[in-house]
Design an enzyme around this catalytic site. Structure first.
Site, PDB file in Angstrom:
ATOM      1  N   ASP A 148     -10.311   3.762   4.450  1.00  0.00           N
ATOM      2  CA  ASP A 148     -10.422   2.312   4.291  1.00  0.00           C
ATOM      3  C   ASP A 148     -11.875   1.862   4.510  1.00  0.00           C
ATOM      4  O   ASP A 148     -12.198   0.697   4.354  1.00  0.00           O
ATOM      5  CB  ASP A 148      -9.491   1.620   5.300  1.00  0.00           C
ATOM      6  CG  ASP A 148      -9.126   0.199   4.884  1.00  0.00           C
ATOM      7  OD1 ASP A 148      -9.177  -0.103   3.673  1.00  0.00           O
ATOM      8  OD2 ASP A 148      -8.788  -0.610   5.773  1.00  0.00           O
TER       9      ASP A 148
ATOM     10  N   LYS B 252       0.844  -1.210   0.000  1.00  0.00           N
ATOM     11  CA  LYS B 252       0.000   0.000   0.000  1.00  0.00           C
ATOM     12  C   LYS B 252       0.871   1.248   0.000  1.00  0.00           C
ATOM     13  O   LYS B 252       0.590   2.220  -0.713  1.00  0.00           O
ATOM     14  CB  LYS B 252      -0.941  -0.029   1.217  1.00  0.00           C
ATOM     15  CG  LYS B 252      -2.030  -1.085   1.091  1.00  0.00           C
ATOM     16  CD  LYS B 252      -2.791  -1.342   2.382  1.00  0.00           C
ATOM     17  CE  LYS B 252      -3.769  -2.508   2.187  1.00  0.00           C
ATOM     18  NZ  LYS B 252      -4.465  -2.933   3.407  1.00  0.00           N
TER      19      LYS B 252
ATOM     20  N   GLN C   3      -4.117  -1.408   9.656  1.00  0.00           N
ATOM     21  CA  GLN C   3      -4.035  -2.737   9.038  1.00  0.00           C
ATOM     22  C   GLN C   3      -4.676  -3.753   9.982  1.00  0.00           C
ATOM     23  O   GLN C   3      -4.372  -3.804  11.165  1.00  0.00           O
ATOM     24  CB  GLN C   3      -2.568  -3.095   8.757  1.00  0.00           C
ATOM     25  CG  GLN C   3      -2.390  -4.398   8.005  1.00  0.00           C
ATOM     26  CD  GLN C   3      -3.029  -4.398   6.610  1.00  0.00           C
ATOM     27  OE1 GLN C   3      -2.990  -3.401   5.898  1.00  0.00           O
ATOM     28  NE2 GLN C   3      -3.637  -5.517   6.236  1.00  0.00           N
TER      29      GLN C   3
END
Ligand code: NAP
Length: 278
Positions: free
Chosen positions: A119, A52, A96
């Protein structure tokens, strides 16, 4: 049968995000910035965060990495995310996941300011997705919707069967499909007679986490098949060769849903940065 290529679509999304990031930098005097928070050193998570961050760099997005020890407490993680939420130099926050056992992941997600939830993991974002209102989409579901649109798949009035109900994939993709007027059936591990439900689907989204779980004989001839699964050995949740014999359109693994996920993350980071200029 035709393939839905996520690789090609992701290139287009990233190129567009890159152009918008450059325009933002010219106007704001800084690059859009994504903060990546990684708790512990799970090898798969380390790889995902590195990927990412690399893609951010390629698109002209700054990434600020915040590694935390596996011993981090929920309170400690919430504090760090709260600081990033309040930092005007940070546009988007990616925690994450999964986080190590013992941390309250939901509490950590909810510490992300809604305007920085690029996200799409907070309750705020889920509600916006469910109501069909503007907001950040959960990235994999957002990528799936962009794939369906790029291949001009009709959604309204079609029967969509989603297999899986996780908060980051099955549930939000079901909400996005519902907001686009599909008739949605959400299946899970307690669903009775899954094959016969899948056989009635015009559109199948597999988000199970079990290699080649969905068999070709379950697919209605002409159905559209989206395989969100990504299992060890680059294997999806759909038995591809069998399903491809009956599907009209199908995503490959790899090269299908996967690449679009990061592309949506980048695009949403730039959108978050742009909104600071309003
Ligand atoms: P997850 O949290 O483990 O959820 C799996 C879902 O599948 C659950 O809702 C579970 O039902 C359901 N399920 C399990 N066994 C089943 C069965 N026998 N019959 C019907 N449903 C069953 O997984 P996830 O995070 O949603 O991920 C799903 C897949 O997508 C994985 O392969 C993952 O690697 C992949 N993925 C890909 C990306 C990407 O960027 N491409 C991103 C995220 C995930 P219950 O709720 O009843 O337990």
């Amino acid at each position: 049968m035709a393939l839905m290529s996520g690789t090609e679509l992701a290139k287009e999304i990233v190129a567009d995000a890159g152009r918008r990031a450059a325009a933002f930098e010219a106007a704001a005097g800084r690059k859009p910035c994504l903060a990546t928070v990684l708790v512990g050193e799970d090898p798969a998570s380390v790889t995902y965060v590195r990927m990412k961050r690399n893609r951010c760099r390629q698109a002209g997005i700054e990434s600020r990495h915040v590694p935390l020890p596996a011993t981090t407490t929920t309170a400690g993680l919430v504090r760090v995310i709260g600081e990033l939420s309040a930092d005007p130099g940070v546009d988007g926050i990616l925690l994450q996941h999964p986080v190590p056992a013992g941390i309250d992941e939901r509490a950590a997600f909810e510490a992300i300011a809604p305007g920085k939830d690029v996200d799409g993991v907070t309750m705020h974002s889920f509600a916006a997705m469910s109501f069909g209102l503007p907001g950040f989409e959960s990235c994999t579901p957002g990528g799936i919707m962009r794939l369906l649109d790029a291949y001009e798949v009709g959604i309204e009035g079609r029967h969509a069967v989603v297999i899986g109900r996780s908060p980051i994939l099955g549930k939000p993709v079901a909400m996005l499909l519902l907001a686009r007027h599909a008739t949605v059936t959400v299946c899970h591990s307690r669903t009775a007679d899954l094959p016969s439900i899948v056989r009635s689907a015009d559109l199948v989204v597999a988000a199970v986490g079990r290699p080649e779980f969905v068999r070709g004989s379950w697919i209605k001839p002409g159905a559209v098949v989206v395989d969100a699964g990504y299992n060890p050995g680059n294997v999806g949740d759909v038995a591809f060769a069998e399903a491809a014999e009956r599907a009209s359109l199908i995503t490959p693994v790899p090269g299908g849903v996967g690449p679009t996920t990061i592309a949506v993350l980048l695009a949403q980071t730039v959108t978050a940065a742009e909104s600071t200029m309003d």
